[in-house]
Scaffold this motif. Structure first.
Motif, PDB file in Angstrom:
ATOM      1  N   PHE A  19      -4.703  80.613  34.871  1.00  0.00           N
ATOM      2  CA  PHE A  19      -4.644  79.271  34.279  1.00  0.00           C
ATOM      3  C   PHE A  19      -5.738  78.365  34.807  1.00  0.00           C
ATOM      4  CE2 PHE A  19      -3.064  74.881  34.075  1.00  0.00           C
ATOM      5  CZ  PHE A  19      -2.726  74.803  32.728  1.00  0.00           C
ATOM      6  N   TYR A  20      -6.215  77.508  33.885  1.00  0.00           N
ATOM      7  CA  TYR A  20      -7.081  76.390  34.270  1.00  0.00           C
ATOM      8  C   TYR A  20      -6.821  75.233  33.317  1.00  0.00           C
ATOM      9  CZ  TYR A  20     -10.930  73.184  34.510  1.00  0.00           C
ATOM     10  OH  TYR A  20     -11.660  72.027  34.617  1.00  0.00           O
ATOM     11  N   HIS A  21      -6.896  74.038  33.847  1.00  0.00           N
ATOM     12  CA  HIS A  21      -6.858  72.826  33.031  1.00  0.00           C
ATOM     13  C   HIS A  21      -7.711  71.780  33.744  1.00  0.00           C
ATOM     14  CE1 HIS A  21      -5.357  69.401  30.731  1.00  0.00           C
ATOM     15  NE2 HIS A  21      -4.815  70.271  29.876  1.00  0.00           N
ATOM     16  N   SER A  22      -8.355  70.936  32.961  1.00  0.00           N
ATOM     17  CA  SER A  22      -9.243  69.931  33.557  1.00  0.00           C
ATOM     18  C   SER A  22      -8.495  68.826  34.282  1.00  0.00           C
ATOM     19  CB  SER A  22     -10.135  69.315  32.472  1.00  0.00           C
ATOM     20  OG  SER A  22      -9.340  68.694  31.470  1.00  0.00           O
ATOM     21  N   ASP A  23      -7.209  68.658  33.955  1.00  0.00           N
ATOM     22  CA  ASP A  23      -6.410  67.586  34.557  1.00  0.00           C
ATOM     23  C   ASP A  23      -5.657  68.109  35.781  1.00  0.00           C
ATOM     24  OD1 ASP A  23      -5.071  64.865  34.458  1.00  0.00           O
ATOM     25  OD2 ASP A  23      -3.326  66.183  34.259  1.00  0.00           O
ATOM     26  N   LEU A  24      -5.851  67.471  36.910  1.00  0.00           N
ATOM     27  CA  LEU A  24      -5.234  67.926  38.158  1.00  0.00           C
ATOM     28  C   LEU A  24      -3.709  67.929  38.067  1.00  0.00           C
ATOM     29  CD1 LEU A  24      -5.121  68.677  41.164  1.00  0.00           C
ATOM     30  CD2 LEU A  24      -5.411  66.228  41.692  1.00  0.00           C
ATOM     31  N   GLN A  25      -3.127  66.855  37.580  1.00  0.00           N
ATOM     32  CA  GLN A  25      -1.664  66.788  37.545  1.00  0.00           C
ATOM     33  C   GLN A  25      -1.075  67.875  36.651  1.00  0.00           C
ATOM     34  OE1 GLN A  25       0.239  64.754  39.564  1.00  0.00           O
ATOM     35  NE2 GLN A  25       1.797  66.193  38.833  1.00  0.00           N
ATOM     36  N   THR A  26      -1.763  68.170  35.556  1.00  0.00           N
ATOM     37  CA  THR A  26      -1.297  69.257  34.690  1.00  0.00           C
ATOM     38  C   THR A  26      -1.315  70.573  35.439  1.00  0.00           C
ATOM     39  OG1 THR A  26      -2.071  68.124  32.694  1.00  0.00           O
ATOM     40  CG2 THR A  26      -1.716  70.495  32.526  1.00  0.00           C
ATOM     41  N   CYS A  27      -2.364  70.811  36.212  1.00  0.00           N
ATOM     42  CA  CYS A  27      -2.444  72.037  36.999  1.00  0.00           C
ATOM     43  C   CYS A  27      -1.308  72.118  38.017  1.00  0.00           C
ATOM     44  CB  CYS A  27      -3.787  72.119  37.712  1.00  0.00           C
ATOM     45  SG  CYS A  27      -5.191  72.380  36.614  1.00  0.00           S
ATOM     46  N   ILE A  28      -1.047  71.018  38.687  1.00  0.00           N
ATOM     47  CA  ILE A  28       0.050  70.980  39.660  1.00  0.00           C
ATOM     48  C   ILE A  28       1.378  71.273  38.968  1.00  0.00           C
ATOM     49  CG2 ILE A  28       1.363  69.469  41.209  1.00  0.00           C
ATOM     50  CD1 ILE A  28      -1.333  67.992  41.734  1.00  0.00           C
ATOM     51  N   VAL A  45      -8.397  79.520  37.589  1.00  0.00           N
ATOM     52  CA  VAL A  45      -9.673  79.924  37.001  1.00  0.00           C
ATOM     53  C   VAL A  45     -10.774  78.933  37.351  1.00  0.00           C
ATOM     54  CG1 VAL A  45     -10.877  80.436  34.844  1.00  0.00           C
ATOM     55  CG2 VAL A  45      -8.481  81.085  35.105  1.00  0.00           C
ATOM     56  N   ASP A  46     -11.888  79.457  37.819  1.00  0.00           N
ATOM     57  CA  ASP A  46     -13.073  78.634  38.109  1.00  0.00           C
ATOM     58  C   ASP A  46     -13.837  78.396  36.811  1.00  0.00           C
ATOM     59  OD1 ASP A  46     -15.112  77.348  39.731  1.00  0.00           O
ATOM     60  OD2 ASP A  46     -16.334  79.131  39.360  1.00  0.00           O
ATOM     61  N   ARG A  47     -13.417  77.374  36.095  1.00  0.00           N
ATOM     62  CA  ARG A  47     -13.992  77.170  34.763  1.00  0.00           C
ATOM     63  C   ARG A  47     -14.684  75.826  34.617  1.00  0.00           C
ATOM     64  NH1 ARG A  47      -9.936  78.895  30.530  1.00  0.00           N
ATOM     65  NH2 ARG A  47     -10.721  80.932  31.164  1.00  0.00           N
ATOM     66  N   GLY A  48     -14.008  74.744  34.852  1.00  0.00           N
ATOM     67  CA  GLY A  48     -14.584  73.427  34.626  1.00  0.00           C
ATOM     68  C   GLY A  48     -15.387  72.915  35.815  1.00  0.00           C
ATOM     69  N   ALA A  49     -16.064  71.799  35.593  1.00  0.00           N
ATOM     70  CA  ALA A  49     -16.917  71.216  36.636  1.00  0.00           C
ATOM     71  C   ALA A  49     -16.124  70.800  37.861  1.00  0.00           C
ATOM     72  CB  ALA A  49     -17.671  70.021  36.061  1.00  0.00           C
ATOM     73  N   THR A  54     -10.046  70.738  42.107  1.00  0.00           N
ATOM     74  CA  THR A  54      -8.649  70.952  41.720  1.00  0.00           C
ATOM     75  C   THR A  54      -8.014  72.028  42.590  1.00  0.00           C
ATOM     76  OG1 THR A  54      -9.108  70.303  39.436  1.00  0.00           O
ATOM     77  CG2 THR A  54      -7.114  71.607  39.823  1.00  0.00           C
ATOM     78  N   PHE A  55      -8.754  73.107  42.830  1.00  0.00           N
ATOM     79  CA  PHE A  55      -8.226  74.176  43.679  1.00  0.00           C
ATOM     80  C   PHE A  55      -7.935  73.650  45.085  1.00  0.00           C
ATOM     81  CE2 PHE A  55      -8.511  77.803  46.537  1.00  0.00           C
ATOM     82  CZ  PHE A  55      -7.741  78.747  45.883  1.00  0.00           C
ATOM     83  N   ARG A  56      -8.826  72.836  45.598  1.00  0.00           N
ATOM     84  CA  ARG A  56      -8.623  72.245  46.932  1.00  0.00           C
ATOM     85  C   ARG A  56      -7.324  71.434  46.962  1.00  0.00           C
ATOM     86  NH1 ARG A  56     -12.964  69.758  47.075  1.00  0.00           N
ATOM     87  NH2 ARG A  56     -14.217  71.173  48.356  1.00  0.00           N
ATOM     88  N   GLU A  57      -7.087  70.672  45.918  1.00  0.00           N
ATOM     89  CA  GLU A  57      -5.868  69.864  45.864  1.00  0.00           C
ATOM     90  C   GLU A  57      -4.623  70.743  45.742  1.00  0.00           C
ATOM     91  OE1 GLU A  57      -5.528  66.665  46.449  1.00  0.00           O
ATOM     92  OE2 GLU A  57      -7.674  66.668  46.876  1.00  0.00           O
ATOM     93  N   LEU A  58      -4.721  71.836  45.003  1.00  0.00           N
ATOM     94  CA  LEU A  58      -3.590  72.766  44.923  1.00  0.00           C
ATOM     95  C   LEU A  58      -3.280  73.343  46.300  1.00  0.00           C
ATOM     96  CD1 LEU A  58      -4.368  74.736  41.630  1.00  0.00           C
ATOM     97  CD2 LEU A  58      -2.633  72.963  41.961  1.00  0.00           C
ATOM     98  N   THR A  74     -12.558  84.334  37.574  1.00  0.00           N
ATOM     99  CA  THR A  74     -13.819  84.063  36.875  1.00  0.00           C
ATOM    100  C   THR A  74     -14.942  83.758  37.863  1.00  0.00           C
ATOM    101  OG1 THR A  74     -12.430  83.130  35.117  1.00  0.00           O
ATOM    102  CG2 THR A  74     -14.775  82.958  34.815  1.00  0.00           C
ATOM    103  N   ILE A  75     -15.052  84.614  38.859  1.00  0.00           N
ATOM    104  CA  ILE A  75     -16.093  84.469  39.888  1.00  0.00           C
ATOM    105  C   ILE A  75     -17.237  85.436  39.589  1.00  0.00           C
ATOM    106  CG2 ILE A  75     -16.613  84.739  42.340  1.00  0.00           C
ATOM    107  CD1 ILE A  75     -14.915  82.268  41.635  1.00  0.00           C
TER     108      ILE A  75
END
Length: 217
Positions: A19-28, A45-49, A54-58, A74-75
């Protein structure tokens, strides 16, 4: 997490959400819904800028999901892999075999799962120390290829990813072919439920998928 532990874990927890989403809260919220649904191995997924932020926050919220292992997918290059590993990524996944990433993960006892589409690629992965490969894209290549790998390279564990249906029949096809687990993205995460913030419904979908996986293997 070393690859032996990863393989053992995915033998037990047979679905790995992707999974990936550009919005942090959605990811959480999605990670939380997956965790509540029984997921214990999650590929971000390492997809967006802003993916690494976001990963750090997770990872900063990891105490909410104490027995969840979160990895990165996606590395394509070593530098990116190192950045995520330094943030605590439990495993690294690529859409294809990236030799320098395979070697680094092997030498640093980090799980690495490369995407492969041919026997030659699977063999090359094995010679670089990989013990699990990702058949990708699974729905294009087909489950018969998994059977072929288990016959000629039985030492490799297999995680097909891409287009696999979470139904009992869809999962049975792959587990009968000898795979250890399956990676699931859009087939597992209903976009309408996410847009409506129906995370309880999303958790229920994941429970159903996990139950289907447990029924067939």
């Amino acid at each position: 997490m070393n690859i032996e532990t990863f393989i053992s874990r995915t033998d037990q927890h047979k679905i790995v959400p992707v999974f990936y989403h550009s919005d942090l809260q959605t990811c959480i919220d999605v990670v939380n819904a997956a965790y509540n649904g029984g997921v214990r191995t999650f590929e971000f997924v390492d997809r967006g800028a802003n993916a690494i932020d976001t990963f750090r926050e997770l990872m900063n919220r990891k105490s909410k999901w104490p027995d969840l292992e979160i990895g990165i997918g996606t590395i394509y290059d070593l530098q990116t892999a190192k950045e995520y590993i330094n943030l605590g990524a439990a495993f690294v996944v690529s859409p294809c075999l990236v030799a320098e990433v395979a070697i680094h993960c092997r030498d640093h006892n980090v799980s690495y799962i490369p995407g492969i589409a041919t026997i030659k690629e699977a063999f090359d992965a094995s010679t670089l120390g990989c013990k699990m490969i990702k058949i990708f894209p699974a729905n294009v290549i087909g489950s018969a290829f998994a059977k072929a790998i288990t016959s000629v390279l039985p030492q490799l564990a297999i995680m097909p990813t891409g287009g696999i249906e979470p139904s009992a029949s869809g999962l049975k096809e792959w587990f009968d072919a000898g795979v250890n687990c399956v990676g699931m993205g859009s087939q597992l995460f209903d976009k309408n439920k996410i847009s409506k913030k129906d995370y309880a419904g999303l958790s229920n979908d994941i429970v159903d998928a996990i139950n289907n996986a447990n029924l067939v293997k």
